[in-house]
Design a protein around this motif. Structure first.
Motif, PDB file in Angstrom:
ATOM      1  N   ALA A 163       0.826  -1.208   0.000  1.00 22.13           N
ATOM      2  CA  ALA A 163       0.000   0.000   0.000  1.00 22.13           C
ATOM      3  C   ALA A 163       0.868   1.269   0.000  1.00 22.13           C
ATOM      4  N   SER A 164       2.026   1.224   0.677  1.00 24.93           N
ATOM      5  CA  SER A 164       2.909   2.406   0.656  1.00 24.93           C
ATOM      6  C   SER A 164       3.357   2.677  -0.773  1.00 24.93           C
ATOM      7  N   GLN A 165       3.685   1.595  -1.492  1.00 23.43           N
ATOM      8  CA  GLN A 165       4.105   1.799  -2.882  1.00 23.43           C
ATOM      9  C   GLN A 165       2.927   2.271  -3.740  1.00 23.43           C
ATOM     10  N   ALA A 166       1.768   1.669  -3.513  1.00 20.44           N
ATOM     11  CA  ALA A 166       0.586   2.032  -4.320  1.00 20.44           C
ATOM     12  C   ALA A 166       0.235   3.506  -4.135  1.00 20.44           C
ATOM     13  N   LEU A 167       0.506   4.032  -2.938  1.00 21.00           N
ATOM     14  CA  LEU A 167       0.098   5.408  -2.640  1.00 21.00           C
ATOM     15  C   LEU A 167       1.296   6.355  -2.599  1.00 21.00           C
ATOM     16  N   THR A 168       2.294   6.064  -3.394  1.00 18.75           N
ATOM     17  CA  THR A 168       3.476   6.927  -3.449  1.00 18.75           C
ATOM     18  C   THR A 168       3.090   8.370  -3.764  1.00 18.75           C
ATOM     19  N   ALA A 169       2.073   8.541  -4.580  1.00 18.70           N
ATOM     20  CA  ALA A 169       1.649   9.905  -4.948  1.00 18.70           C
ATOM     21  C   ALA A 169       1.173  10.694  -3.728  1.00 18.70           C
ATOM     22  N   ASN A 170       0.789   9.975  -2.656  1.00 20.67           N
ATOM     23  CA  ASN A 170       0.291  10.638  -1.443  1.00 20.67           C
ATOM     24  C   ASN A 170       1.353  10.711  -0.351  1.00 20.67           C
ATOM     25  N   ARG A 171       2.589  10.412  -0.692  1.00 19.73           N
ATOM     26  CA  ARG A 171       3.623  10.247   0.338  1.00 19.73           C
ATOM     27  C   ARG A 171       3.940  11.536   1.091  1.00 19.73           C
ATOM     28  N   HIS A 172       4.146  11.380   2.380  1.00 17.30           N
ATOM     29  CA  HIS A 172       4.564  12.502   3.219  1.00 17.30           C
ATOM     30  C   HIS A 172       5.992  12.891   2.840  1.00 17.30           C
ATOM     31  N   ARG A 173       6.227  14.178   2.686  1.00 18.41           N
ATOM     32  CA  ARG A 173       7.523  14.620   2.132  1.00 18.41           C
ATOM     33  C   ARG A 173       8.716  14.424   3.071  1.00 18.41           C
ATOM     34  N   ASP A 174       8.478  14.552   4.390  1.00 18.41           N
ATOM     35  CA  ASP A 174       9.636  14.615   5.294  1.00 18.41           C
ATOM     36  C   ASP A 174      10.102  13.269   5.832  1.00 18.41           C
ATOM     37  N   VAL A 175       9.278  12.236   5.610  1.00 16.29           N
ATOM     38  CA  VAL A 175       9.615  10.950   6.225  1.00 16.29           C
ATOM     39  C   VAL A 175       9.639   9.876   5.145  1.00 16.29           C
ATOM     40  N   LYS A 176      10.663   9.049   5.189  1.00 20.68           N
ATOM     41  CA  LYS A 176      10.762   7.960   4.219  1.00 20.68           C
ATOM     42  C   LYS A 176      10.603   6.633   4.962  1.00 20.68           C
ATOM     43  N   VAL A 177       9.731   5.771   4.448  1.00 19.80           N
ATOM     44  CA  VAL A 177       9.496   4.488   5.120  1.00 19.80           C
ATOM     45  C   VAL A 177      10.143   3.363   4.311  1.00 19.80           C
ATOM     46  N   HIS A 178      10.871   2.490   4.999  1.00 14.35           N
ATOM     47  CA  HIS A 178      11.556   1.360   4.368  1.00 14.35           C
ATOM     48  C   HIS A 178      11.005   0.068   4.978  1.00 14.35           C
ATOM     49  N   TYR A 179      11.136  -1.019   4.235  1.00 16.57           N
ATOM     50  CA  TYR A 179      10.621  -2.304   4.720  1.00 16.57           C
ATOM     51  C   TYR A 179      11.717  -3.361   4.673  1.00 16.57           C
ATOM     52  N   VAL A 180      11.873  -4.070   5.780  1.00 14.87           N
ATOM     53  CA  VAL A 180      12.834  -5.176   5.844  1.00 14.87           C
ATOM     54  C   VAL A 180      12.064  -6.423   6.268  1.00 14.87           C
ATOM     55  N   ALA A 181      12.227  -7.516   5.514  1.00 14.69           N
ATOM     56  CA  ALA A 181      11.501  -8.743   5.852  1.00 14.69           C
ATOM     57  C   ALA A 181      12.422  -9.964   5.902  1.00 14.69           C
ATOM     58  N   ASN A 182      13.317 -10.062   4.924  1.00 17.13           N
ATOM     59  CA  ASN A 182      14.031 -11.322   4.727  1.00 17.13           C
ATOM     60  C   ASN A 182      15.050 -11.611   5.833  1.00 17.13           C
ATOM     61  N   LEU A 183      15.137 -12.901   6.175  1.00 20.99           N
ATOM     62  CA  LEU A 183      16.137 -13.334   7.156  1.00 20.99           C
ATOM     63  C   LEU A 183      17.550 -13.129   6.625  1.00 20.99           C
ATOM     64  N   ASP A 184      17.675 -13.141   5.314  1.00 23.78           N
ATOM     65  CA  ASP A 184      18.976 -12.854   4.698  1.00 23.78           C
ATOM     66  C   ASP A 184      19.429 -11.460   5.148  1.00 23.78           C
ATOM     67  N   GLY A 185      20.583 -11.419   5.814  1.00 26.84           N
ATOM     68  CA  GLY A 185      21.082 -10.150   6.354  1.00 26.84           C
ATOM     69  C   GLY A 185      21.235  -9.072   5.293  1.00 26.84           C
ATOM     70  N   ALA A 186      21.286  -9.478   4.029  1.00 20.60           N
ATOM     71  CA  ALA A 186      21.428  -8.499   2.949  1.00 20.60           C
ATOM     72  C   ALA A 186      20.264  -7.512   2.949  1.00 20.60           C
ATOM     73  N   ASP A 187      19.089  -7.983   3.319  1.00 18.64           N
ATOM     74  CA  ASP A 187      17.907  -7.117   3.275  1.00 18.64           C
ATOM     75  C   ASP A 187      18.093  -5.933   4.234  1.00 18.64           C
ATOM     76  N   LEU A 188      18.383  -6.244   5.487  1.00 22.63           N
ATOM     77  CA  LEU A 188      18.577  -5.183   6.483  1.00 22.63           C
ATOM     78  C   LEU A 188      19.826  -4.357   6.160  1.00 22.63           C
TER      79      LEU A 188
END
Ligand code: F6P
Length: 543
Positions: A163-188
């Motif tokens: 949903a964050s990606q779907a609503l990029t057009a509505n994104r708040h300018r001052d804050v950037k949200v990132h997502y980490v899921a994978n156990l592979d340390g590369a993700d984080l």
């Protein structure tokens, strides 16, 4: 016993009808009825579902709706709404619709209205958004937060991420949200590489607060923060979303900064709960509230509209028809919207974790196919990758095309071409191209190599639905997600499944914990199969 629906006259009638239906070609159905679109489309609250390109006739739809009545889906809707423990294997109610409920009326669970709790947590989400966006919430060094990292997996990741990606057009300018899921340390590691501990806040999102991936990522994130700012920084840089406040406290997060939800919210249905916190931070609370309103509007539509014009019911019946009668094994979701690029991934969990099952409510095999393999990519990218197979691969693959009438990023010259491609694809999949047409096309070109004619034949008759949203905005996204949720619930009922448990994910987790000490070299490989032993040895050699 198999699914009791299989032995009903409604099912038997469909089984008899499918022999005729299989002889029909969509091209002929359109030629015979210029009003086919009017008959097989539904408009509701700004949305349009065109299912005229599905391989159905009026008789098919009548018989499918008869099956709907026989399966007593409305009875199950009543049980869902009244808070019965319809997730019987986990002894839980299923009340995610309460999270987006807009009315003043109570929603009861165990004789207790859940709405005051829902509103209290929403108020907490709102005040936290205000604090972050208003720069009142400061990190340990007194600086405002600029980056939020959501650590979660499955239902604690896919919904807000999509949903964050779907609503990029509505994104708040001052804050950037990132997502980490994978156990592979590369993700984080890849996310942290660009962030500063002083201005980063972590949300640890886990319903159970025991999920291996999430807890490992949370521990590593904590170590990264503590290395830079010391132990004292944890309380200003970590918040949690969970039903398990004891574990939250044990991790060292102040429970004042824990956002609660409840057992009656399934992980893959939890976007509407505090699990939506990163989304609310990404698009602002008012937009999050619009998403909830869109979801609630779809619930009302599903609960109150007769099956003939009911969007989730129609999608569910078409899936059942394609899967159990026409024999489709997969289902493609093709959003003609870059913003909806993660929708297929999100729907994979929603549909396949809910209905990818064979054991029915009575503990016996249901005796028929259930959830198709769901997959997809946004158009037009997919056209240059796998559409070849959709057109000429000889497999039956129902598709959902999804497009918005208005672009969310309106660069001149793009959107009309996007829509032209979307509608051209569903037309081609419907109509196909005969050998005679291919030959005529070649004959019209001087010196054209006529041997190419068979390569230019398209069988067509590939069933598709097209869903048109007015635009991609928080309200319509809420409608869209709730549409697929309710479709999934309805299919679970029709297939006699409990759509709300997920025992199939347990075995792998169990084996992984048994293998961990062996891979760590703390235990011998004795007793393992030769493949697992060989794989472990190969990785040891590679070290
Ligand atoms: O393993 C599957 C699953 O239980 C999903 O159903 C759930 O969304 C995901 O794991 C994450 O679980 P949690 O939110 O408890 O970390």
């Amino acid at each position: 016993m198999t699914n009791p629906l299989l032995t009903t006259p409604s099912w038997t009638a469909l089984a008899a009808h499918v022999a005729t239906a299989k002889t029909l070609h969509l091209r002929d159905l359109f030629a015979a009825d210029p009003r086919r679109f009017d008959t097989f489309s539904i408009r509701a609250d700004g949305l349009l579902l065109d299912y005229s390109k599905q391989r159905v006739t009026a008789e098919t739809m009548r018989r499918l709706r008869d099956l709907w009545a026989t399966a007593d889906v409305s009875g199950w809707v009543g049980r869902l709404r009244s808070g019965e423990t319809i997730n019987h294997t986990e002894h839980r109610a299923v009340l995610h619709h309460a999270l987006r409920h807009q009315g003043k009326d109570p929603i009861l669970f165990d004789g207790h209205d859940v709405m005051p709790d829902v509103r209290r947590v929403l108020d907490h989400v709102k005040s936290f958004c205000d604090a972050i966006h208003g720069r009142h919430w400061r990190g340990a060094t007194g600086e405002p937060i600029t980056d939020i990292v959501n650590i979660g997996i499955g239902g604690s990741d896919l919904g807000p991420r999509m949903a964050s990606q779907a609503l990029t057009a509505n994104r708040h300018r001052d804050v950037k949200v990132h997502y980490v899921a994978n156990l592979d340390g590369a993700d984080l590691a890849m996310i942290l590489a660009d962030l500063q501990p002083r201005t980063t806040l972590f949300i640890v999102a886990s319903k159970t607060f025991t999920t291996q991936e999430t807890m490992q990522n949370a521990r590593s994130a904590r170590a990264w923060l503590v290395a830079a700012l010391g132990e004292v920084a944890v309380e200003r840089h970590f918040v949690a979303v969970s039903t398990n406040l004891e574990e939250v406290a044990a991790f060292g997060i102040d429970t004042v900064n824990a956002f609660e939800f409840w057992d009656w919210v399934g992980g893959r249905f939890s976007l509407w709960s505090a699990i939506g916190l990163p989304l609310a931070l990404s698009i602002g609370f008012d937009n999050f509230a619009r998403l909830l309103a869109g979801g609630a509007a779809m619930d009302r539509h599903f609960f109150e509209t007769p099956v003939e014009s009911n969007l989730p019911a129609t999608l569910a019946l078409l899936d059942l028809w394609n899967t159990n009668f026409l024999g489709a094994e997969t289902h493609a979701v093709l959003p003609y919207s870059q913003s909806l690029g993660l929708l297929p991934r999100y729907l994979q969990q929603l549909e396949m974790e809910s209905n990818g099952k064979q054991v029915g409510r009575d503990g016996q095999s249901v005796g028929h196919a259930t959830s198709p393999v769901l997959w997809g990519e946004p158009g037009t990218n997919g056209q240059h990758a796998f559409y070849q197979l959709l057109h000429q691969g000889g497999r039956l693959i129902p598709c959902d095309f999804i497009a918005a009438a208005h672009a969310d990023f309106d660069l001149p010259g793009h959107h009309e071409k996007l829509l032209a491609n979307c509608f051209a694809q569903s037309e081609a999949l419907m109509r196909g191209k005969t050998l005679a047409e291919a030959e005529a096309e070649l004959a019209a070109v001087p010196l054209a190599p006529t041997f190419l004619a068979p390569y230019k034949v398209f069988p067509g008759n590939q069933p598709t639905s097209t869903l048109i949203l007015p635009s991609i905005d928080p309200y319509t996204l809420g409608q869209l997600i709730a549409l697929y949720e309710q479709k999934t619930f309805a299919l679970g009922v029709l297939w006699n499944l409990n759509a709300f448990d997920q025992w199939g994910v347990e075995y792998g987790k169990q084996l992984a914990s048994r293998l961990l000490p062996i891979i760590e070299g703390k235990q011998p490989t004795t007793g393992l199969d030769s493949s697992t032993t060989g794989l472990i040895a190969a990785c040891r050699e590679g070290k």
